[in-house]
Design an enzyme around this catalytic site. Sequence first.
Site, PDB file in Angstrom:
ATOM      1  N   CYS A  59      42.593  36.149  39.303  1.00 20.86           N
ATOM      2  CA  CYS A  59      41.731  36.436  40.450  1.00 20.86           C
ATOM      3  C   CYS A  59      41.554  37.948  40.550  1.00 20.86           C
ATOM      4  CB  CYS A  59      42.349  35.886  41.727  1.00 20.86           C
ATOM      5  SG  CYS A  59      43.918  36.685  42.166  1.00 20.86           S
ATOM      6  N   HIS A  88      53.238  36.996  39.654  1.00 20.76           N
ATOM      7  CA  HIS A  88      54.187  35.969  39.241  1.00 20.76           C
ATOM      8  C   HIS A  88      53.733  35.284  37.954  1.00 20.76           C
ATOM      9  CE1 HIS A  88      55.998  35.572  43.559  1.00 20.76           C
ATOM     10  NE2 HIS A  88      56.564  36.520  42.849  1.00 20.76           N
ATOM     11  N   CYS A 143      47.378  43.062  47.047  1.00 17.91           N
ATOM     12  CA  CYS A 143      46.045  42.454  47.051  1.00 17.91           C
ATOM     13  C   CYS A 143      45.364  42.727  48.392  1.00 17.91           C
ATOM     14  CB  CYS A 143      46.166  40.953  46.817  1.00 17.91           C
ATOM     15  SG  CYS A 143      44.595  40.065  47.000  1.00 17.91           S
ATOM     16  N   GLU A 173      55.428  37.513  49.452  1.00 16.43           N
ATOM     17  CA  GLU A 173      54.298  37.753  50.347  1.00 16.43           C
ATOM     18  C   GLU A 173      54.687  37.480  51.794  1.00 16.43           C
ATOM     19  OE1 GLU A 173      50.003  35.877  51.544  1.00 16.43           O
ATOM     20  OE2 GLU A 173      50.563  35.746  49.420  1.00 16.43           O
ATOM     21  N   CYS A 241      43.362  32.588  50.181  1.00 21.22           N
ATOM     22  CA  CYS A 241      42.373  33.403  49.480  1.00 21.22           C
ATOM     23  C   CYS A 241      41.347  32.528  48.770  1.00 21.22           C
ATOM     24  CB  CYS A 241      43.059  34.373  48.515  1.00 21.22           C
ATOM     25  SG  CYS A 241      43.371  33.755  46.866  1.00 21.22           S
ATOM     26  N   SER A 269      55.305  30.986  40.637  1.00 17.15           N
ATOM     27  CA  SER A 269      53.939  31.199  41.112  1.00 17.15           C
ATOM     28  C   SER A 269      53.566  30.104  42.098  1.00 17.15           C
ATOM     29  CB  SER A 269      52.955  31.199  39.928  1.00 17.15           C
ATOM     30  OG  SER A 269      51.617  31.141  40.391  1.00 17.15           O
ATOM     31  N   ASN A 271      50.782  29.564  43.842  1.00 13.63           N
ATOM     32  CA  ASN A 271      49.465  28.938  43.689  1.00 13.63           C
ATOM     33  C   ASN A 271      49.408  28.055  42.460  1.00 13.63           C
ATOM     34  OD1 ASN A 271      47.532  30.325  41.451  1.00 13.63           O
ATOM     35  ND2 ASN A 271      48.973  31.858  42.221  1.00 13.63           N
ATOM     36  N   SER A 314      47.387  34.075  38.450  1.00 13.64           N
ATOM     37  CA  SER A 314      48.061  35.217  37.820  1.00 13.64           C
ATOM     38  C   SER A 314      48.218  35.028  36.317  1.00 13.64           C
ATOM     39  CB  SER A 314      49.431  35.445  38.475  1.00 13.64           C
ATOM     40  OG  SER A 314      50.190  34.253  38.490  1.00 13.64           O
TER      41      SER A 314
END
Length: 369
Positions: A59, A88, A143, A173, A241, A269, A271, A314
């Site tokens: 991204c 990650h 980010c 995060e 996001c 990770s 996501n 990522s």
Amino acid sequence: MAAGLTRRGVVRTLDGMSTSPQAADRLAPSDLDQGTSDQGTSEGGRTKRVLLAKPRGYCAGVDRAVITVEKALDTYGPPVYVRKEIVHNKHVVETLQDRGVIFVDETDEVPEGALVVFSAHGVSPAVHEEAKTRNLRTIDATCPLVTKVHKEVNRFARDDYDILLIGHEGHEEVEGTAGEAPDRVQLVDKPEDVDKVHVRDPNKVVWLSQTTLSVDETMERVDQIKERFPDLQAPPSDDICYATSNRQFAVKAMAAECDLVLVVGSQNSSNSKRLVEVALQAGANDSHLIDYANQIEDSWLEGVGTVGVTSGASVPDVLVMQVLEHLAERGWDGEVEEVTTANEKITFALPRELRKDLKENPDAPKGVR
């Protein structure tokens, strides 16, 4: 390029499926490449084919963070210290280590006066203050979409709201976001956490979220919170996001057709792990998270016809191409059908700490792509 992509690929565009108009435009029919199918057959008699999700992989925030570290290496030379993993992904981290990056858990591990980059996941004000105390040179690769959530925390804290942060306990995060106003933020991770929430005024409660969560899971948690606090306010704009939403939506679009969905991404990770869950919930018979193609077990492929492939936000696309090569060597050597639900065009400027120095050293780095 993967063996399955050496021939003309088939592109399937699903109209109306772009989830973020400001971040992604649907492809026009003229953009379609109408290839012909040339697939093999599995032992169980099923046609062997590969569906490749788009969007997938890097991204804008991850791309910015990785390029930041690469350009810091080129501009200042190694070693460059990075607090936590810049993103990650195991491959990205190991590749940067080979180039002279030293990853640390905390800023007190960085020699005084040295250069440290803060990861894409963001850090709390306390971390910034500690770095200042140690006279560290800092580059903040957070980010911008995470920074947006930090600003929301500050805004609602100033207005004296109780803030319910939906996210996973221990995630970097979440730690950075909660650290913006620790006396106002309460973490809601699991369903049972909703009952533990205590607020001062039920009319002044707002929910925010970690940017990399499952959209569906997040809204389930929001609905649970609303049962306790009917006047619960929502963030002024989506916290999850656009890239996380788009990747989940692309997986949903193809999962029901898949006997197996392979998600390229690392175990830490968030996501990427959510993509596995989304694939199974959307109808895939099986789904696995892998860092590399050589982690694919032959038993996963037994009796499988359609394999879906995607990757977390990522993940460099070279790892996806290696998965396609691995599948091609095992009989999935026909055309790869790319299932496109959005076309992402967002980019983010590099951190301002870098931009001035880059004018004096503009050479592009050899990226982790």
